[in-house]
Scaffold this active site. Sequence first.
Site, mmCIF file in Angstrom:
data_model
loop_
_atom_site.group_PDB
_atom_site.id
_atom_site.type_symbol
_atom_site.label_atom_id
_atom_site.label_comp_id
_atom_site.label_asym_id
_atom_site.label_seq_id
_atom_site.Cartn_x
_atom_site.Cartn_y
_atom_site.Cartn_z
ATOM 1 N N ASP A 1 0.831 -0.764 -0.131
ATOM 2 C CA ASP A 1 -0.316 -0.159 0.291
ATOM 3 C C ASP A 1 0.792 1.095 0.021
ATOM 4 O O ASP A 1 1.451 1.075 0.866
ATOM 5 C CB ASP A 1 -1.002 -0.222 1.254
ATOM 6 C CG ASP A 1 -1.683 1.264 1.198
ATOM 7 O OD1 ASP A 1 -3.179 0.974 0.984
ATOM 8 O OD2 ASP A 1 -1.638 1.963 1.811
ATOM 9 N N ASN B 1 -2.651 13.001 -4.587
ATOM 10 C CA ASN B 1 -4.301 13.132 -5.174
ATOM 11 C C ASN B 1 -4.833 14.566 -4.710
ATOM 12 O O ASN B 1 -5.221 15.505 -5.832
ATOM 13 C CB ASN B 1 -5.307 12.755 -5.080
ATOM 14 C CG ASN B 1 -5.271 11.360 -6.031
ATOM 15 O OD1 ASN B 1 -4.589 11.550 -6.700
ATOM 16 N ND2 ASN B 1 -4.984 9.691 -5.593
ATOM 17 N N HIS C 1 -4.766 14.969 -9.582
ATOM 18 C CA HIS C 1 -4.847 13.100 -9.689
ATOM 19 C C HIS C 1 -4.191 12.600 -11.099
ATOM 20 O O HIS C 1 -3.847 11.986 -10.852
ATOM 21 C CB HIS C 1 -6.599 12.541 -10.403
ATOM 22 C CG HIS C 1 -7.594 12.910 -9.109
ATOM 23 N ND1 HIS C 1 -7.509 11.391 -8.676
ATOM 24 C CD2 HIS C 1 -8.746 13.699 -8.894
ATOM 25 C CE1 HIS C 1 -8.540 11.402 -7.173
ATOM 26 N NE2 HIS C 1 -8.922 12.928 -7.351
ATOM 27 N N ASP D 1 -1.781 9.973 -10.902
ATOM 28 C CA ASP D 1 -1.622 8.078 -11.666
ATOM 29 C C ASP D 1 0.084 8.394 -12.518
ATOM 30 O O ASP D 1 0.011 7.043 -12.210
ATOM 31 C CB ASP D 1 -2.454 8.966 -13.120
ATOM 32 C CG ASP D 1 -3.932 8.336 -12.815
ATOM 33 O OD1 ASP D 1 -3.943 8.400 -11.838
ATOM 34 O OD2 ASP D 1 -4.497 9.362 -13.553
ATOM 35 N N GLU E 1 -4.454 2.479 -4.993
ATOM 36 C CA GLU E 1 -3.357 2.490 -4.366
ATOM 37 C C GLU E 1 -2.730 0.787 -4.163
ATOM 38 O O GLU E 1 -1.446 0.671 -2.479
ATOM 39 C CB GLU E 1 -2.762 3.302 -3.704
ATOM 40 C CG GLU E 1 -3.231 3.541 -1.865
ATOM 41 C CD GLU E 1 -4.524 3.896 -1.903
ATOM 42 O OE1 GLU E 1 -4.935 4.155 -0.758
ATOM 43 O OE2 GLU E 1 -5.451 4.200 -2.705
#
Length: 466
Positions: free
Chosen positions: A316, A324, A329, A333, A359
């Site tokens: 994680d 974000n 975002h 990404d 994630e």
Amino acid sequence: MEMKYKLNPVVSLVIVISLFLIASNTIIYMEVNEMNIPLSSYLIVVIALFFINITAFMFLQMDYMSNRIEFSKFVLSLTFFGCLVYFAETIIIIQKPVNDALELQIKANDTAIFYLFRQMSFIILLILAIYSYKLEQSQILNGCRKIKIMVYCLFPTFIMPIIAHNLSSHNATYTFMLTNYLSGDKKAIWNIQYINALIILWSLTSYFIVKVTKLSSDIWNGMLVICLSAIMYNTFLLLLDKYNLSIWYLSRAIEVLSKLFVIGTLMNCVFVKLKIANHLAIRDPMTNIHNRRFFFTRLEEILKSTCQNICVMVIDLDDFKSINDTWGHPTGDSTLLAVVDIIGQYIGPNDIFARIGGEEFGIIVKKSSLKDAIEFSNMLRNNVKIETAKGNKYNIPRTITLSVGGTLLTSGTYSVGDVIKAVDNALYSVKNNGKDGIMFAEVNWISRDDFKREDRESDLYRLSVC
């Protein structure tokens, strides 16, 4: 991951040139050896064309049904469907017994009529398909235009076969004479004007295919092969007065080969689309690694087999939401792609690396001991931290740290639920104790908080079983 199935258009040209060379050599052979082809061979060729057109129609229909956006493929399928009545009529004519020269002339004329109308129907429908494709590319093909095009398709698909039937010997009142029969030479000579008209129409259709479609797919490459082959075998028909039936049969053989090429092209398109669909079913569209469904399916399959030293981990990204929220975002990404690129360098061909959440990533690798598994996990964690540090090549705005929960499966029987619960509990414990760490738990571990930190220097966590 975008997968294209377009072949080089040069292949179409090579196919046509090959057909031309074969046909030319065959003509020379006929001239030298005065080759005669039995009528039964022609019947076989026509029957083959009948079933080839059915197959092409069905493939294009299935292709259209799988993606109803491409209406041009529906119209394109009708080009093959519209030929079926003409082939059926021709098969009936061929099998009729011939008693005198007049009946032979009638049979030749009927064959010529159905041939002419079949070619015309194909050309008209092909032009309508090209027009539909143009509207699709311009994004102006609405429901109303589709209905109009379908109405236009009714004429070449259903009306023209009726007209051809009535112009043949079936209706003596409206018989249309396309051929002249030379009883002395036993030859049926076409009216050359109609052949020239077909050559011109096929040439114009070829031009429109290239200009409008830009040969954007294998299907249009295949249709170009049909058009160029049609130009070729209609040109050969200008030699009918010399070779008569032999050149007619050769023309049909060229037509068979060109349409077989289209069938092969359609089959290739279908199989490649299946491959793409299978790829998308097991891959995450953004990162292109395996997805959650594949991860759990493979885990279940592995657990059903003999499990020996299989390491299952869930990784994680720490505080990913803040990336974000702070940088947007697109940066989030890019961060995910960077982490996938870094970890992917250490994933072997037999290992499994999948995105199982926003994630969260799952890894299944074979490790001989718990120590090896922990060292591997720690290497991934440290490399991600190093590769995303300030000034990194990925342009990540801050250093990325990972929390890793895992378990090592030795010989035994496990359920997916128990394995994931152990890994999830281990990951939860890391997240609740400062993050940026690793913990491996045994399957069936009950408490999420019952552990002790054994190595504060390296941030390694080990389970202390109660």
